[in-house]
Write a protein that holds these residues in place. Structure first.
Motif, PDB file in Angstrom:
ATOM      1  N   HIS A  22      -1.375   5.070  11.106  1.00 15.39           N
ATOM      2  CA  HIS A  22      -1.909   4.301  11.764  1.00 15.39           C
ATOM      3  C   HIS A  22      -3.189   3.042  12.103  1.00 15.39           C
ATOM      4  O   HIS A  22      -3.413   2.276  11.764  1.00 15.39           O
ATOM      5  N   ILE A  23      -4.006   4.676  10.997  1.00 11.81           N
ATOM      6  CA  ILE A  23      -5.450   3.762  11.203  1.00 11.81           C
ATOM      7  C   ILE A  23      -5.314   2.915   9.560  1.00 11.81           C
ATOM      8  O   ILE A  23      -6.225   2.070   9.438  1.00 11.81           O
ATOM      9  N   ARG A  24      -4.438   3.237   8.546  1.00  6.61           N
ATOM     10  CA  ARG A  24      -4.068   2.207   7.365  1.00  6.61           C
ATOM     11  C   ARG A  24      -3.092   0.883   7.281  1.00  6.61           C
ATOM     12  O   ARG A  24      -3.514   0.451   6.347  1.00  6.61           O
ATOM     13  N   THR A  25      -2.084   1.188   8.447  1.00  4.95           N
ATOM     14  CA  THR A  25      -1.760   0.162   8.656  1.00  4.95           C
ATOM     15  C   THR A  25      -2.655  -1.047  10.037  1.00  4.95           C
ATOM     16  O   THR A  25      -1.702  -2.330   9.914  1.00  4.95           O
ATOM     17  N   THR A  26      -3.258  -0.164  10.741  1.00  5.04           N
ATOM     18  CA  THR A  26      -3.508  -0.866  11.873  1.00  5.04           C
ATOM     19  C   THR A  26      -4.942  -2.014  10.969  1.00  5.04           C
ATOM     20  O   THR A  26      -5.863  -1.968  10.315  1.00  5.04           O
ATOM     21  N   ASN A  27      -4.930  -3.341  12.654  1.00 11.80           N
ATOM     22  CA  ASN A  27      -6.169  -4.273  12.108  1.00 11.80           C
ATOM     23  C   ASN A  27      -7.053  -3.664  13.429  1.00 11.80           C
ATOM     24  O   ASN A  27      -8.116  -4.213  13.237  1.00 11.80           O
ATOM     25  N   GLU A  28      -6.545  -2.704  14.462  1.00 14.06           N
ATOM     26  CA  GLU A  28      -7.657  -2.531  15.129  1.00 14.06           C
ATOM     27  C   GLU A  28      -9.316  -1.963  14.308  1.00 14.06           C
ATOM     28  O   GLU A  28      -9.280  -1.518  13.086  1.00 14.06           O
ATOM     29  N   SER A  29     -10.218  -1.778  15.101  1.00 13.40           N
ATOM     30  CA  SER A  29     -11.986  -1.807  14.008  1.00 13.40           C
ATOM     31  C   SER A  29     -11.795  -0.460  14.086  1.00 13.40           C
ATOM     32  O   SER A  29     -11.264   0.534  14.819  1.00 13.40           O
ATOM     33  N   VAL A  30     -12.056   0.151  12.625  1.00 13.81           N
ATOM     34  CA  VAL A  30     -12.745   1.428  12.673  1.00 13.81           C
ATOM     35  C   VAL A  30     -13.598   2.187  14.273  1.00 13.81           C
ATOM     36  O   VAL A  30     -12.996   2.519  14.656  1.00 13.81           O
ATOM     37  N   THR A  31     -14.650   1.050  14.503  1.00 17.07           N
ATOM     38  CA  THR A  31     -15.481   1.920  15.528  1.00 17.07           C
ATOM     39  C   THR A  31     -14.035   2.513  16.922  1.00 17.07           C
ATOM     40  O   THR A  31     -14.500   3.365  17.246  1.00 17.07           O
TER      41      THR A  31
ATOM     42  N   SER B  16     -13.476   5.353   8.331  1.00 16.47           N
ATOM     43  CA  SER B  16     -13.296   5.107   6.896  1.00 16.47           C
ATOM     44  C   SER B  16     -12.739   5.216   5.617  1.00 16.47           C
ATOM     45  O   SER B  16     -12.269   4.467   4.666  1.00 16.47           O
ATOM     46  N   ARG B  17     -13.181   6.178   5.688  1.00 18.84           N
ATOM     47  CA  ARG B  17     -12.305   7.332   4.506  1.00 18.84           C
ATOM     48  C   ARG B  17     -11.281   7.470   4.278  1.00 18.84           C
ATOM     49  O   ARG B  17     -10.093   7.058   3.496  1.00 18.84           O
ATOM     50  N   ILE B  18     -10.456   7.409   5.364  1.00 19.53           N
ATOM     51  CA  ILE B  18      -9.293   7.276   5.593  1.00 19.53           C
ATOM     52  C   ILE B  18      -7.800   6.011   4.770  1.00 19.53           C
ATOM     53  O   ILE B  18      -7.208   5.999   4.576  1.00 19.53           O
ATOM     54  N   ARG B  19      -9.276   5.156   5.860  1.00 20.93           N
ATOM     55  CA  ARG B  19      -8.434   3.627   5.703  1.00 20.93           C
ATOM     56  C   ARG B  19      -8.460   4.196   4.217  1.00 20.93           C
ATOM     57  O   ARG B  19      -7.592   2.383   3.115  1.00 20.93           O
ATOM     58  N   ASN B  20      -9.618   3.816   3.842  1.00 28.88           N
ATOM     59  CA  ASN B  20      -9.816   3.607   1.857  1.00 28.88           C
ATOM     60  C   ASN B  20      -9.535   4.540   1.002  1.00 28.88           C
ATOM     61  O   ASN B  20      -9.032   4.630  -0.125  1.00 28.88           O
ATOM     62  N   GLY B  21      -8.458   5.310   1.165  1.00 22.27           N
ATOM     63  CA  GLY B  21      -8.040   6.719   0.820  1.00 22.27           C
ATOM     64  C   GLY B  21      -8.684   7.468  -0.068  1.00 22.27           C
ATOM     65  O   GLY B  21      -8.087   8.301  -1.460  1.00 22.27           O
TER      66      GLY B  21
END
Length: 159
Positions: free
Chosen positions: A119-128, A142-147
């Motif tokens: 979900h973190i990697r595929t959503t447009n929801e803000s990091v915060t 952020s670290r998850i989203r950026n791999g």
């Protein structure tokens, strides 16, 4: 009244150490689920391998652990035991393929599941917002989203 044993290696282990074909002396008393022996001495509980080391070699140096050279947690043979640092013990485990590295939600401290990561990697929801909702830091999101972390979770298998 329970028998008080002589506080020597033979006194504590002569009738509790069973020789095996690989040279180990298997502790025959109580063992936990991982095979490490526990032994009582005058109201104090000891790990059997640590007591064996102390009785054979003297005190365990400060900051050191007792390592099994034979990789047998039930072994109390002083010749199979060595003092080392935690780092030495971890290196020994890893070099012999015995490290138990738990990834993702299998790790005892994980607050997230693999589904959360997808979900973190595929959503447009803000990091915060994600961080607040999931109870983790925005840095982790952020670290998850950026791999950079949770690398074992692949999106192509999830979609």
């Amino acid at each position: 009244m329970p028998k008080t044993r002589e506080f020597t290696w033979n006194g504590m282990f002569a009738d509790r150490a069973i020789p095996s074909s690989n040279g180990c002396l298997e502790f025959a008393g109580y063992k936990n689920e991982e095979g490490y022996g526990r032994i009582m001495r005058l109201g104090s509980s000891w790990w059997a391998h640590r007591l064996s080391y102390v009785l054979a070699n003297g005190p365990i140096p400060e900051g050191m652990v007792v390592m099994h050279l034979c990789d047998n947690p039930s072994c109390v043979n002083p010749e199979h035991l060595k003092a080392g640092t935690v780092a030495d013990n971890v290196h020994d485990m890893e070099s012999k393929g015995r490290a138990r590295k738990r990834k993702g939600s299998a790790h005892q401290n994980s607050k997230l599941t693999e589904s959360d990561v997808i979900h973190i990697r595929t959503t447009n929801e803000s990091v915060t917002n994600l961080a607040k909702r999931l109870g983790v830091t925005s840095t982790l999101v952020s670290r998850i989203r950026n791999g950079f972390t949770w690398k074992h979770v692949e999106l192509n298998h999830a979609l």
